[in-house]
Design a protein around this motif. Structure first.
Motif, PDB file in Angstrom:
ATOM      1  N   ARG A  58      45.202  46.466  37.734  1.00 56.45           N
ATOM      2  CA  ARG A  58      43.927  47.002  38.229  1.00 56.45           C
ATOM      3  C   ARG A  58      42.788  46.054  37.827  1.00 56.45           C
ATOM      4  NH1 ARG A  58      43.615  52.261  39.679  1.00 56.45           N
ATOM      5  NH2 ARG A  58      41.587  52.614  38.689  1.00 56.45           N
ATOM      6  N   TYR A  59      42.189  45.441  38.834  1.00 56.14           N
ATOM      7  CA  TYR A  59      41.117  44.465  38.589  1.00 56.14           C
ATOM      8  C   TYR A  59      39.884  44.826  39.412  1.00 56.14           C
ATOM      9  CZ  TYR A  59      44.662  41.339  36.591  1.00 56.14           C
ATOM     10  OH  TYR A  59      45.652  40.788  35.823  1.00 56.14           O
ATOM     11  N   ILE A  60      38.713  44.601  38.796  1.00 57.28           N
ATOM     12  CA  ILE A  60      37.455  44.748  39.534  1.00 57.28           C
ATOM     13  C   ILE A  60      36.606  43.498  39.318  1.00 57.28           C
ATOM     14  CG2 ILE A  60      37.392  47.277  39.557  1.00 57.28           C
ATOM     15  CD1 ILE A  60      35.568  47.209  37.126  1.00 57.28           C
ATOM     16  N   SER A  61      35.763  43.214  40.306  1.00 58.37           N
ATOM     17  CA  SER A  61      34.876  42.045  40.200  1.00 58.37           C
ATOM     18  C   SER A  61      33.808  42.294  39.152  1.00 58.37           C
ATOM     19  CB  SER A  61      34.216  41.765  41.548  1.00 58.37           C
ATOM     20  OG  SER A  61      33.150  40.858  41.356  1.00 58.37           O
ATOM     21  N   ASP A  62      33.631  41.301  38.264  1.00 58.04           N
ATOM     22  CA  ASP A  62      32.617  41.418  37.212  1.00 58.04           C
ATOM     23  C   ASP A  62      31.197  41.387  37.775  1.00 58.04           C
ATOM     24  OD1 ASP A  62      32.247  41.521  34.252  1.00 58.04           O
ATOM     25  OD2 ASP A  62      31.162  39.651  34.599  1.00 58.04           O
ATOM     26  N   ALA A  63      31.063  40.976  39.018  1.00 59.54           N
ATOM     27  CA  ALA A  63      29.733  40.918  39.638  1.00 59.54           C
ATOM     28  C   ALA A  63      29.119  42.312  39.796  1.00 59.54           C
ATOM     29  CB  ALA A  63      29.813  40.233  41.000  1.00 59.54           C
ATOM     30  N   TYR A  64      29.965  43.349  39.691  1.00 58.24           N
ATOM     31  CA  TYR A  64      29.475  44.726  39.807  1.00 58.24           C
ATOM     32  C   TYR A  64      29.544  45.489  38.493  1.00 58.24           C
ATOM     33  CZ  TYR A  64      29.474  44.301  44.888  1.00 58.24           C
ATOM     34  OH  TYR A  64      29.198  43.925  46.179  1.00 58.24           O
ATOM     35  N   VAL A  65      29.771  44.770  37.393  1.00 55.58           N
ATOM     36  CA  VAL A  65      29.950  45.455  36.108  1.00 55.58           C
ATOM     37  C   VAL A  65      28.905  44.966  35.114  1.00 55.58           C
ATOM     38  CG1 VAL A  65      31.557  45.964  34.232  1.00 55.58           C
ATOM     39  CG2 VAL A  65      32.433  45.596  36.555  1.00 55.58           C
ATOM     40  N   TYR A  66      28.166  45.925  34.551  1.00 61.67           N
ATOM     41  CA  TYR A  66      27.226  45.569  33.498  1.00 61.67           C
ATOM     42  C   TYR A  66      27.980  45.521  32.175  1.00 61.67           C
ATOM     43  CZ  TYR A  66      23.655  45.605  30.014  1.00 61.67           C
ATOM     44  OH  TYR A  66      22.904  45.271  28.929  1.00 61.67           O
ATOM     45  N   THR A  67      28.078  44.319  31.584  1.00 64.36           N
ATOM     46  CA  THR A  67      28.784  44.160  30.305  1.00 64.36           C
ATOM     47  C   THR A  67      27.845  43.700  29.196  1.00 64.36           C
ATOM     48  OG1 THR A  67      29.283  41.836  30.761  1.00 64.36           O
ATOM     49  CG2 THR A  67      30.926  43.469  31.465  1.00 64.36           C
ATOM     50  N   GLY A  68      26.628  43.302  29.584  1.00 61.90           N
ATOM     51  CA  GLY A  68      25.710  42.761  28.595  1.00 61.90           C
ATOM     52  C   GLY A  68      25.767  41.254  28.496  1.00 61.90           C
ATOM     53  N   TYR A  69      26.676  40.633  29.245  1.00 61.25           N
ATOM     54  CA  TYR A  69      26.825  39.182  29.138  1.00 61.25           C
ATOM     55  C   TYR A  69      26.902  38.535  30.513  1.00 61.25           C
ATOM     56  CZ  TYR A  69      27.939  40.253  24.330  1.00 61.25           C
ATOM     57  OH  TYR A  69      27.872  40.724  23.055  1.00 61.25           O
ATOM     58  N   ASP A  70      26.270  37.392  30.626  1.00 60.16           N
ATOM     59  CA  ASP A  70      26.516  36.531  31.782  1.00 60.16           C
ATOM     60  C   ASP A  70      27.825  35.814  31.476  1.00 60.16           C
ATOM     61  OD1 ASP A  70      24.241  36.948  33.416  1.00 60.16           O
ATOM     62  OD2 ASP A  70      23.050  35.790  31.993  1.00 60.16           O
ATOM     63  N   GLY A  71      28.734  35.808  32.372  1.00 60.47           N
ATOM     64  CA  GLY A  71      30.012  35.134  32.116  1.00 60.47           C
ATOM     65  C   GLY A  71      30.934  35.998  31.286  1.00 60.47           C
ATOM     66  N   TYR A  72      31.867  35.333  30.611  1.00 57.24           N
ATOM     67  CA  TYR A  72      32.885  36.049  29.857  1.00 57.24           C
ATOM     68  C   TYR A  72      32.296  36.782  28.662  1.00 57.24           C
ATOM     69  CZ  TYR A  72      36.491  33.619  32.517  1.00 57.24           C
ATOM     70  OH  TYR A  72      37.277  33.156  33.525  1.00 57.24           O
ATOM     71  N   ILE A  73      32.895  37.922  28.317  1.00 58.60           N
ATOM     72  CA  ILE A  73      32.466  38.704  27.168  1.00 58.60           C
ATOM     73  C   ILE A  73      33.082  38.084  25.902  1.00 58.60           C
ATOM     74  CG2 ILE A  73      32.471  40.996  26.096  1.00 58.60           C
ATOM     75  CD1 ILE A  73      33.187  42.122  28.894  1.00 58.60           C
TER      76      ILE A  73
END
Ligand SMILES: [Zn+2]
Length: 257
Positions: free
Chosen positions: A236-251
């Motif tokens: 199960r994968y989702i695009s990080d472009a739609y996820v707020y993680t607090g970081y640009d790029g990898y967490i």
């Protein structure tokens, strides 16, 4: 994706949590296999080795492979003995009387006085000094005397050859994020790209746990354009472009898939 001021607060709390428990003074460091995360190396011990408890590490085509610090410490020797003995070697002082040696290196990547952590590349496997072929000669010492090596507290094999798999410098954490599509459910894919089949959706606003991240199809979403995909479950994968993680790029701290 997308760093905002809130993420700085979250990062500060995380760092505070990591730093809280101090290791007891003089305890043996937790030594790890002196190669990067997930690599497997054959480690040989033999009674006619000098010193006796040293380990010689090999793997296929190992010349030039990176050698990493097996525990945090301070580099206190970066020495080239020429064509004898250790040849090019690095010693790390781990405190409490513990030190480690990395010998026959091809070259150096650290200097004396440098503080190193797990996974720090010290140099590269070579065949310098009194060596007949590429390998890493590795020692753990206590108060100057060589001791039988331990990795993660487990005694190495004496005497013989054993495969050791490194967890040195592996990222261990998962990350979190919040899906932000401004309303539309986000498609979950079976792999890291829009070409993979849809295996469901997650609603806008869903909090997701990210086990690992990888590179896939470039997507433009709420947080800009990104080729990072977040694995939120098995297949199960989702695009990080739609996820707020607090970081640009990898967490930071989240492994690559
Ligand atoms: Zn050796």
């Amino acid at each position: 994706m997308r760093k905002r001021w809130i993420s700085l607060l979250a990062a500060g709390l995380l760092i505070g949590g990591v730093l809280t428990p101090a290791s007891p003074a003089l305890a043996a460091p937790t030594f790890k296999v002196p190669f990067p995360c997930n690599q497997s190396w054959s480690g040989q011990t033999r009674s006619d080795h000098s010193p006796a408890y040293a380990v010689d590490f090999n793997r296929t085509d190992d010349l030039g492979d990176p050698v990493v610090a097996s525990a945090p410490g301070t580099v206190d020797r970066v020495t080239d003995l020429g064509g004898t003995s250790y040849g090019k070697y690095v010693r790390i002082n781990h405190g409490g009387g513990y030190s480690t040696y990395y010998a026959h290196l091809n070259g150096f990547n650290v200097s004396v006085g440098q503080t190193v952590g797990y996974g720090k590349v010290l140099g590269w496997v070579g065949s310098t000094g009194g060596s007949t072929g590429p390998h890493l000669h590795y020692e753990q010492r206590l108060n100057g005397s060589d001791i039988q090596v331990r990795f993660n507290g487990t005694l190495g094999l004496y005497w013989g050859t054993k495969t050791y798999t490194s967890d040195n410098g592996c990222s261990s954490g998962s990350g979190n994020g919040t899906v932000d599509t401004s309303g539309t459910p986000l498609t979950v894919r079976s792999g890291p790209g829009t070409g993979y089949s849809s295996v469901g959706t997650v609603a806008d606003g869903t909090r997701v746990t990210i086990a690992c991240q990888t590179t896939g199809t470039t997507v433009t979403g709420t947080y800009g354009t990104s080729s990072i995909w977040d694995r939120i479950g098995s297949g199960r994968y989702i695009s990080d472009a739609y996820v707020y993680t607090g970081y640009d790029g990898y967490i930071p701290g989240v492994p690559r898939c």
